[in-house]
Design a protein around this motif. Structure first.
Motif, PDB file in Angstrom:
ATOM      1  N   UNK A  23       7.728   1.108  -3.504  1.00 53.43           N
ATOM      2  CA  UNK A  23       6.665   1.365  -2.519  1.00 53.43           C
ATOM      3  C   UNK A  23       5.714   2.473  -2.951  1.00 53.43           C
ATOM      4  N   UNK A  24       6.067   3.217  -3.987  1.00 56.31           N
ATOM      5  CA  UNK A  24       5.224   4.350  -4.367  1.00 56.31           C
ATOM      6  C   UNK A  24       4.761   4.280  -5.825  1.00 56.31           C
ATOM      7  N   UNK A  25       5.671   4.396  -6.754  1.00 57.29           N
ATOM      8  CA  UNK A  25       5.282   4.452  -8.165  1.00 57.29           C
ATOM      9  C   UNK A  25       4.749   3.117  -8.680  1.00 57.29           C
ATOM     10  N   UNK A  26       5.361   2.025  -8.276  1.00 53.89           N
ATOM     11  CA  UNK A  26       4.908   0.718  -8.769  1.00 53.89           C
ATOM     12  C   UNK A  26       3.449   0.443  -8.389  1.00 53.89           C
ATOM     13  N   UNK A  27       3.057   0.586  -7.114  1.00 50.80           N
ATOM     14  CA  UNK A  27       1.640   0.361  -6.789  1.00 50.80           C
ATOM     15  C   UNK A  27       0.707   1.351  -7.499  1.00 50.80           C
ATOM     16  N   UNK A  28       1.133   2.602  -7.619  1.00 44.29           N
ATOM     17  CA  UNK A  28       0.301   3.603  -8.299  1.00 44.29           C
ATOM     18  C   UNK A  28       0.097   3.205  -9.760  1.00 44.29           C
ATOM     19  N   UNK A  29       1.133   2.691 -10.387  1.00 46.33           N
ATOM     20  CA  UNK A  29       1.033   2.245 -11.782  1.00 46.33           C
ATOM     21  C   UNK A  29       0.081   1.057 -11.902  1.00 46.33           C
ATOM     22  N   UNK A  30       0.220   0.092 -10.998  1.00 46.21           N
ATOM     23  CA  UNK A  30      -0.652  -1.088 -11.019  1.00 46.21           C
ATOM     24  C   UNK A  30      -2.110  -0.681 -10.836  1.00 46.21           C
ATOM     25  N   UNK A  31      -2.356   0.295  -9.969  1.00 51.59           N
ATOM     26  CA  UNK A  31      -3.722   0.762  -9.712  1.00 51.59           C
ATOM     27  C   UNK A  31      -4.239   1.729 -10.781  1.00 51.59           C
ATOM     28  N   UNK A  32      -3.355   2.131 -11.691  1.00 51.79           N
ATOM     29  CA  UNK A  32      -3.761   3.045 -12.751  1.00 51.79           C
ATOM     30  C   UNK A  32      -3.930   4.485 -12.298  1.00 51.79           C
ATOM     31  N   UNK A  33      -3.252   4.853 -11.208  1.00 55.16           N
ATOM     32  CA  UNK A  33      -3.371   6.227 -10.697  1.00 55.16           C
ATOM     33  C   UNK A  33      -2.033   6.963 -10.732  1.00 55.16           C
ATOM     34  N   UNK A  34      -1.084   6.424 -11.494  1.00 58.60           N
ATOM     35  CA  UNK A  34       0.244   7.034 -11.560  1.00 58.60           C
ATOM     36  C   UNK A  34       0.247   8.377 -12.276  1.00 58.60           C
ATOM     37  N   UNK A  35      -0.878   8.755 -12.871  1.00 53.14           N
ATOM     38  CA  UNK A  35      -0.966  10.079 -13.479  1.00 53.14           C
ATOM     39  C   UNK A  35      -1.136  11.166 -12.429  1.00 53.14           C
ATOM     40  N   UNK A  36      -1.500  10.773 -11.204  1.00 48.51           N
ATOM     41  CA  UNK A  36      -1.709  11.768 -10.142  1.00 48.51           C
ATOM     42  C   UNK A  36      -0.941  11.487  -8.858  1.00 48.51           C
ATOM     43  N   UNK A  37      -0.360  10.297  -8.718  1.00 48.58           N
ATOM     44  CA  UNK A  37       0.435  10.026  -7.516  1.00 48.58           C
ATOM     45  C   UNK A  37       1.484   8.952  -7.809  1.00 48.58           C
ATOM     46  N   UNK A  38       2.372   8.734  -6.855  1.00 47.33           N
ATOM     47  CA  UNK A  38       3.409   7.719  -7.013  1.00 47.33           C
ATOM     48  C   UNK A  38       4.787   8.276  -7.277  1.00 47.33           C
ATOM     49  N   UNK A  39       4.871   9.535  -7.653  1.00 48.45           N
ATOM     50  CA  UNK A  39       6.172  10.171  -7.890  1.00 48.45           C
ATOM     51  C   UNK A  39       6.020  11.675  -7.667  1.00 48.45           C
ATOM     52  N   UNK A  40       7.144  12.343  -7.562  1.00 44.63           N
ATOM     53  CA  UNK A  40       7.141  13.784  -7.332  1.00 44.63           C
ATOM     54  C   UNK A  40       7.245  14.484  -8.690  1.00 44.63           C
TER      55      UNK A  40
END
Length: 79
Positions: A23-40
């Protein structure tokens, strides 16, 4: 998000850790924003949700600032 986590954890028998990641890291990765959100992690936006064993949202932080506290909300509603 909380509904997805609850459904995957309870009905899908997915471990809670994995359901939260879905619910968090996977969508952020798909959207290409996992460098700033999706995980702690240090340096990432501190948007966090704390929920209890019944999957009831207890607290929410946006950009590191507490924006919702169920205890305060309950006290205010009683007045």
């Amino acid at each position: 998000m909380i509904d997805l986590v609850r459904t995957m954890s309870q009905l899908g028998e997915v471990p809670l850790f994995d359901a939260v990641r879905m619910a968090s890291l996977t969508p952020a990765t798909i959207l290409g924003i996992d460098d700033r959100c999706g995980s702690i992690q240090s340096g990432k936006t501190a948007d966090l949700v704390l929920f209890d064993k019944q999957f009831t949202v207890q607290r929410v932080w946006v950009a590191g600032k507490l924006v919702f506290d169920q205890m305060v909300h309950n006290e205010t509603a009683k007045k």
